[in-house]
Design a protein around this motif. Sequence first.
Motif, PDB file in Angstrom:
ATOM      1  N   LEU A  70       0.831  -1.203   0.000  1.00  0.00           N
ATOM      2  CA  LEU A  70       0.000   0.000   0.000  1.00  0.00           C
ATOM      3  C   LEU A  70       0.873   1.263   0.000  1.00  0.00           C
ATOM      4  O   LEU A  70       0.585   2.225  -0.717  1.00  0.00           O
ATOM      5  CB  LEU A  70      -0.930  -0.024   1.216  1.00  0.00           C
ATOM      6  N   ILE A  71       1.953   1.237   0.774  1.00  0.00           N
ATOM      7  CA  ILE A  71       2.876   2.384   0.769  1.00  0.00           C
ATOM      8  C   ILE A  71       3.510   2.526  -0.614  1.00  0.00           C
ATOM      9  O   ILE A  71       3.632   3.634  -1.148  1.00  0.00           O
ATOM     10  CB  ILE A  71       3.972   2.217   1.853  1.00  0.00           C
ATOM     11  N   ARG A  72       3.900   1.408  -1.198  1.00  0.00           N
ATOM     12  CA  ARG A  72       4.519   1.404  -2.526  1.00  0.00           C
ATOM     13  C   ARG A  72       3.571   2.040  -3.555  1.00  0.00           C
ATOM     14  O   ARG A  72       4.002   2.810  -4.406  1.00  0.00           O
ATOM     15  CB  ARG A  72       4.854  -0.036  -2.911  1.00  0.00           C
ATOM     16  N   GLU A  73       2.288   1.743  -3.416  1.00  0.00           N
ATOM     17  CA  GLU A  73       1.277   2.285  -4.337  1.00  0.00           C
ATOM     18  C   GLU A  73       1.096   3.785  -4.135  1.00  0.00           C
ATOM     19  O   GLU A  73       0.997   4.543  -5.091  1.00  0.00           O
ATOM     20  CB  GLU A  73      -0.039   1.548  -4.084  1.00  0.00           C
ATOM     21  N   ARG A  74       1.036   4.225  -2.866  1.00  0.00           N
ATOM     22  CA  ARG A  74       0.754   5.630  -2.565  1.00  0.00           C
ATOM     23  C   ARG A  74       1.991   6.535  -2.648  1.00  0.00           C
ATOM     24  O   ARG A  74       1.857   7.738  -2.863  1.00  0.00           O
ATOM     25  CB  ARG A  74       0.166   5.769  -1.161  1.00  0.00           C
ATOM     26  N   CYS A  75       3.164   5.956  -2.447  1.00  0.00           N
ATOM     27  CA  CYS A  75       4.402   6.751  -2.423  1.00  0.00           C
ATOM     28  C   CYS A  75       5.482   6.014  -3.223  1.00  0.00           C
ATOM     29  O   CYS A  75       6.379   5.393  -2.638  1.00  0.00           O
ATOM     30  CB  CYS A  75       4.847   6.985  -0.985  1.00  0.00           C
ATOM     31  N   PRO A  76       5.432   6.082  -4.542  1.00  0.00           N
ATOM     32  CA  PRO A  76       6.392   5.355  -5.378  1.00  0.00           C
ATOM     33  C   PRO A  76       7.854   5.698  -5.079  1.00  0.00           C
ATOM     34  O   PRO A  76       8.733   4.856  -5.275  1.00  0.00           O
ATOM     35  CB  PRO A  76       6.011   5.771  -6.803  1.00  0.00           C
ATOM     36  N   ALA A  77       8.114   6.893  -4.588  1.00  0.00           N
ATOM     37  CA  ALA A  77       9.499   7.274  -4.282  1.00  0.00           C
ATOM     38  C   ALA A  77      10.110   6.395  -3.196  1.00  0.00           C
ATOM     39  O   ALA A  77      11.334   6.285  -3.095  1.00  0.00           O
ATOM     40  CB  ALA A  77       9.546   8.737  -3.848  1.00  0.00           C
ATOM     41  N   LEU A  78       9.275   5.734  -2.404  1.00  0.00           N
ATOM     42  CA  LEU A  78       9.771   4.895  -1.308  1.00  0.00           C
ATOM     43  C   LEU A  78      10.061   3.461  -1.756  1.00  0.00           C
ATOM     44  O   LEU A  78      10.552   2.655  -0.976  1.00  0.00           O
ATOM     45  CB  LEU A  78       8.744   4.900  -0.168  1.00  0.00           C
ATOM     46  N   ARG A  79       9.791   3.145  -3.006  1.00  0.00           N
ATOM     47  CA  ARG A  79       9.983   1.777  -3.494  1.00  0.00           C
ATOM     48  C   ARG A  79      11.382   1.219  -3.240  1.00  0.00           C
ATOM     49  O   ARG A  79      11.501   0.078  -2.795  1.00  0.00           O
ATOM     50  CB  ARG A  79       9.610   1.674  -4.965  1.00  0.00           C
ATOM     51  N   PRO A  80      12.460   1.978  -3.500  1.00  0.00           N
ATOM     52  CA  PRO A  80      13.798   1.408  -3.237  1.00  0.00           C
ATOM     53  C   PRO A  80      14.032   1.076  -1.756  1.00  0.00           C
ATOM     54  O   PRO A  80      14.651   0.070  -1.430  1.00  0.00           O
ATOM     55  CB  PRO A  80      14.766   2.491  -3.715  1.00  0.00           C
ATOM     56  N   VAL A  81      13.521   1.909  -0.875  1.00  0.00           N
ATOM     57  CA  VAL A  81      13.675   1.652   0.566  1.00  0.00           C
ATOM     58  C   VAL A  81      12.898   0.397   0.951  1.00  0.00           C
ATOM     59  O   VAL A  81      13.400  -0.458   1.686  1.00  0.00           O
ATOM     60  CB  VAL A  81      13.200   2.871   1.397  1.00  0.00           C
ATOM     61  N   LEU A  82      11.692   0.272   0.446  1.00  0.00           N
ATOM     62  CA  LEU A  82      10.875  -0.903   0.757  1.00  0.00           C
ATOM     63  C   LEU A  82      11.504  -2.174   0.193  1.00  0.00           C
ATOM     64  O   LEU A  82      11.490  -3.218   0.851  1.00  0.00           O
ATOM     65  CB  LEU A  82       9.455  -0.722   0.226  1.00  0.00           C
ATOM     66  N   ASP A 151      -7.389   3.748   3.810  1.00  0.00           N
ATOM     67  CA  ASP A 151      -6.245   2.819   3.742  1.00  0.00           C
ATOM     68  C   ASP A 151      -6.015   2.161   5.102  1.00  0.00           C
ATOM     69  O   ASP A 151      -5.792   0.955   5.187  1.00  0.00           O
ATOM     70  CB  ASP A 151      -4.968   3.553   3.318  1.00  0.00           C
ATOM     71  N   TRP A 152      -6.068   2.973   6.160  1.00  0.00           N
ATOM     72  CA  TRP A 152      -5.819   2.438   7.506  1.00  0.00           C
ATOM     73  C   TRP A 152      -6.923   1.473   7.916  1.00  0.00           C
ATOM     74  O   TRP A 152      -6.657   0.466   8.571  1.00  0.00           O
ATOM     75  CB  TRP A 152      -5.657   3.569   8.527  1.00  0.00           C
ATOM     76  N   GLN A 153      -8.159   1.773   7.525  1.00  0.00           N
ATOM     77  CA  GLN A 153      -9.262   0.854   7.815  1.00  0.00           C
ATOM     78  C   GLN A 153      -9.061  -0.468   7.076  1.00  0.00           C
ATOM     79  O   GLN A 153      -9.264  -1.545   7.637  1.00  0.00           O
ATOM     80  CB  GLN A 153     -10.613   1.486   7.428  1.00  0.00           C
TER      81      GLN A 153
END
Length: 188
Positions: A70-82, A151-153
């Motif tokens: 879900l984070i990857r979907e909402r914040c693509p810039a975080l993909r390398p960290v994930l 998303d949290w729900q």
Amino acid sequence: MPMQPIAIQLIVEEHRAIANVLHVLQAVVDDARRGIAAPDFERLRAVLVYLDEMPARVHHASEGGLLFPLIRERCPALRPVLARLEAEHERVERIVRELGHALSAWQVMGEGRHEAFELLARTYVEMYLGHMKVEEGYVLPVAMDYLDEADWQKLAVAFEHQRGEQAQAALRKHRELYERIVAKPSVN
């Protein structure tokens, strides 16, 4: 300040439990190295079982299977960290099994194998603590910024389903094992 979503609460609680068990691992190894106490192989074995079971079967599954996509979907810039964190999940799971082998070698072969176990344990503890620090200090705050209430729900329902009735028995066993590990104070 709004209450933290249940998904973050659970992840942080699990991080605390894992960190406590990692500190026990380090304390027992340190006590043995300093000659304060004989190696407590039974407790070390319990630590390794916990670190093999709980993170892989529950914690990493929650992060990698539910939260990170879900984070990857909402914040693509975080993909390398994930991607790095997920690779570290695989690495810590592999290293804990290596620790099991190293512990057996130390127990069966004697003191000559202590140092190998200690070095691997120290590396594992430092890596895992650093891994959790990145998740809590960087990934979870980004998730709070990018995920909305819906998303949290969705995550709360998914976490509940993942930890459903069938998994409750395993979670109880993990909790019992955790309590047994942390209940016995180290000598230092």
